[in-house]
Design a protein around this motif. Sequence first.
Motif, PDB file in Angstrom:
ATOM      1  N   TRP A 141       0.805  -1.214   0.000  1.00 48.25           N
ATOM      2  CA  TRP A 141       0.000   0.000   0.000  1.00 48.25           C
ATOM      3  C   TRP A 141       0.838   1.264   0.000  1.00 48.25           C
ATOM      4  N   GLY A 142       2.143   1.144  -0.045  1.00 45.64           N
ATOM      5  CA  GLY A 142       3.018   2.306   0.014  1.00 45.64           C
ATOM      6  C   GLY A 142       3.245   2.925  -1.347  1.00 45.64           C
ATOM      7  N   ILE A 143       4.494   3.171  -1.668  1.00 44.83           N
ATOM      8  CA  ILE A 143       4.840   3.886  -2.904  1.00 44.83           C
ATOM      9  C   ILE A 143       4.418   3.118  -4.150  1.00 44.83           C
ATOM     10  N   SER A 144       4.451   1.803  -4.095  1.00 48.33           N
ATOM     11  CA  SER A 144       4.068   1.040  -5.288  1.00 48.33           C
ATOM     12  C   SER A 144       2.577   1.164  -5.577  1.00 48.33           C
ATOM     13  N   GLY A 145       1.758   1.355  -4.559  1.00 47.16           N
ATOM     14  CA  GLY A 145       0.327   1.524  -4.786  1.00 47.16           C
ATOM     15  C   GLY A 145      -0.049   2.910  -5.271  1.00 47.16           C
ATOM     16  N   TRP A 146       0.751   3.913  -4.884  1.00 46.06           N
ATOM     17  CA  TRP A 146       0.433   5.294  -5.235  1.00 46.06           C
ATOM     18  C   TRP A 146       1.251   5.804  -6.417  1.00 46.06           C
ATOM     19  N   ALA A 147       2.185   5.025  -6.916  1.00 48.99           N
ATOM     20  CA  ALA A 147       3.036   5.460  -8.030  1.00 48.99           C
ATOM     21  C   ALA A 147       2.252   5.802  -9.304  1.00 48.99           C
ATOM     22  N   PRO A 148       1.242   5.025  -9.703  1.00 53.59           N
ATOM     23  CA  PRO A 148       0.505   5.423 -10.924  1.00 53.59           C
ATOM     24  C   PRO A 148      -0.149   6.798 -10.804  1.00 53.59           C
ATOM     25  N   TYR A 149      -0.691   7.115  -9.627  1.00 57.27           N
ATOM     26  CA  TYR A 149      -1.287   8.437  -9.428  1.00 57.27           C
ATOM     27  C   TYR A 149      -0.224   9.526  -9.498  1.00 57.27           C
ATOM     28  N   LEU A 150       0.936   9.239  -8.949  1.00 58.32           N
ATOM     29  CA  LEU A 150       2.031  10.209  -8.955  1.00 58.32           C
ATOM     30  C   LEU A 150       2.512  10.485 -10.377  1.00 58.32           C
ATOM     31  N   ILE A 151       2.623   9.450 -11.187  1.00 54.19           N
ATOM     32  CA  ILE A 151       3.081   9.620 -12.567  1.00 54.19           C
ATOM     33  C   ILE A 151       2.104  10.492 -13.355  1.00 54.19           C
ATOM     34  N   VAL A 152       0.810  10.220 -13.207  1.00 57.68           N
ATOM     35  CA  VAL A 152      -0.194  11.020 -13.918  1.00 57.68           C
ATOM     36  C   VAL A 152      -0.192  12.454 -13.402  1.00 57.68           C
ATOM     37  N   ALA A 153      -0.067  12.638 -12.095  1.00 63.00           N
ATOM     38  CA  ALA A 153      -0.077  13.994 -11.531  1.00 63.00           C
ATOM     39  C   ALA A 153       1.122  14.802 -12.005  1.00 63.00           C
TER      40      ALA A 153
END
Length: 129
Positions: A43-55
């Motif tokens: 649930w850490g960086i690997s779960g939120w990485a797609p949102y970060l890339i799009v943002a």
Amino acid sequence: VGLFVFGVAEPLWHQESHYYANAGYRSQDEIDMFALNMTVANWGISGWAPYLIVAVAMGLAGHRFNLPMTFRSCFYPILGQYTWGWIGDLIDGFAIVVTVAGVCTSLGLGAIQIVVGFQYLGWVKDDIT
């Protein structure tokens, strides 16, 4: 929904689900710490990485190229002026469909979890369909 449901259940599942949890030279504290580390990895960086890339892509397109905050703007550095044609319409349409499907899936899984919880508590009969 997934974070609220599995935020508690996943560490408990990781306590008994792998070879590290087997009895041996590890204490219960080490097993618990490994279970929490596995949960943070999921649930850490690997779960939120797609949102970060799009943002980041949308922010750069919006501020660097002065483009609107749409999903097609993320592809402007790659596609150039083709972004404003039918390819951009296809990208935005696909983004809308995928977003709606993701929200519906999340809400559906949350509803299933609520019904199962109610069945476990005895508030709802098990034969509900």
